[in-house]
Design an enzyme around this catalytic site. Sequence first.
Site, PDB file in Angstrom:
ATOM      1  N   SER A 248       9.225  -6.702 -39.529  1.00  0.00           N
ATOM      2  CA  SER A 248      10.280  -5.998 -38.720  1.00  0.00           C
ATOM      3  C   SER A 248      10.495  -6.476 -37.254  1.00  0.00           C
ATOM      4  CB  SER A 248      10.397  -4.835 -39.060  1.00  0.00           C
ATOM      5  OG  SER A 248       9.417  -3.993 -37.947  1.00  0.00           O
ATOM      6  N   LYS A 249      11.560  -6.073 -36.762  1.00  0.00           N
ATOM      7  CA  LYS A 249      11.737  -6.605 -35.213  1.00  0.00           C
ATOM      8  C   LYS A 249      10.424  -5.694 -34.552  1.00  0.00           C
ATOM      9  CE  LYS A 249      15.072  -6.737 -32.012  1.00  0.00           C
ATOM     10  NZ  LYS A 249      15.114  -6.113 -30.767  1.00  0.00           N
TER      11      LYS A 249
END
Length: 478
Positions: A248-249
Amino acid sequence: MKVRTRFAPSPTGFMHLGGMRTALYAYLFARQHKGDFILRIEDTDQERFVEGATEVIYSSLKEGGMTYDEGPDVGGNYGPYVQSERREIYQKYAKELIEKGGAYYCFCTKERLESLKDDMGNVRYDKHCLSLSKEEVEERIKNGEPYVIRQNIPTVGSGTYEDAVYGQITVDYSELEDNILIKSDGMPTYNFANVIDDHLMGITHVIRGTEYLSSTPKYNLMYDAFGWERPVYIHLPPIMKDATRKLSKRYGDANFDDFVSKGYLPQAIVNYIALLGWCPKDNSEKMTMEEMIEKFSLDGVSKSPAIFDDVKLRWLNGEYLKAMTDEEFYAVAKPYIESSKVGTKYDNKLIAPLLRTRVEILSEIPDKINFLEEFGEYSKELFFHKKMKTDAELAKTVLPMIITAIKNVETFNHDGIYNALCRAAEENGLKSGQVLGIARVALSGTAVTPGGSVELAEILGKEESLKRLNFSLDLLNK
Ligand code: GLU
């Protein structure tokens, strides 16, 4: 029937590798079936709007080699391709769905919804407004009361569909909620817009992440209510950072752009992400886009989460670099060479070929060549080489003749330098490897360099080479 797939990202300001993979599979599937690949921007959540985010989507797809046949910036017969420009369309169909009993107006206030919260703080709407009469609804709308439109999910029964990857999926309606389809600002939610757009845009195969697997029965209720044919659903496994965490970011390692700026080639990234969840029948790894289009098959798409393997991506990127011509490599390596300490001092066209097979990602370049500018005091021990039978003592006697040989090179290029050093070795009863090895240390002041003495001397030029060789001789004589 012509296959039509779409990539429908929300403009969040970055292109997540998971999104990139969804786009890729939709692209490969469409191309393989001589169909159309469409880009649709899902920007109905105006609060999340990020300036310039749509451009990031366009450029990432282009860099990744996924040309779309229709989209906001290329046009097409099914536009507009930006959801915020399709407001009237959603309004029209929402009203139609209400007529059909698939949705209803809801006027409940924030306070009332608050009061429905359970112990966990979750609100499950109780269909309160479903019982309002048509007249009452009209009256309240006329009076300007704010409202939303909710989907009317049956309270009993279940929805079943066949997913092309996950097989038969059944969800009890009791697990689904009467989600909002049209918000009070008149904008649709994803829950509504995806159905309307996929139908109106003639999408035959919906390819997206597993997070939509269990809400798909809700969408099917709408397809059925409108009397529309359901698309084929292809849900893709999540991409994980490790066994428990999704890529994920938040971990700062999931953006296409970040990888590109770290020195990965777009085509290598795209090739790698193709393998996250899909395995070609012949187990190929390095593949061109054309090969992927040819080999792609839903049978090879896995249900299990794919684990992102940084080491493998690096390796694959290195394979792409190795396969490049010197010209191609120079074009991608140039900015990295220029940003190193070396800058533009030397002919960077001579430096690039030394690096092509020696780096896996382009950002390793500065570290590999900074030594060219960091020449100074170094340890005499570096001249010791067991196999070559060289050491500082030998270097001390050999360096003067290396200096003379270099001084006398007329055409100061690779062949000129090489021949001069080999001749010097021969005339003095030494192996050329010994002379070349000693010259390399004396020119670089380090033990490991990309390229040997000949390449180094050519890059440095005659004057700088002589300066360094003399410096090294002084060092040995100290
Ligand atoms: N806008 C949705 C997302 O970014 C698209 C999901 C879909 O492909 O239907 O997750």
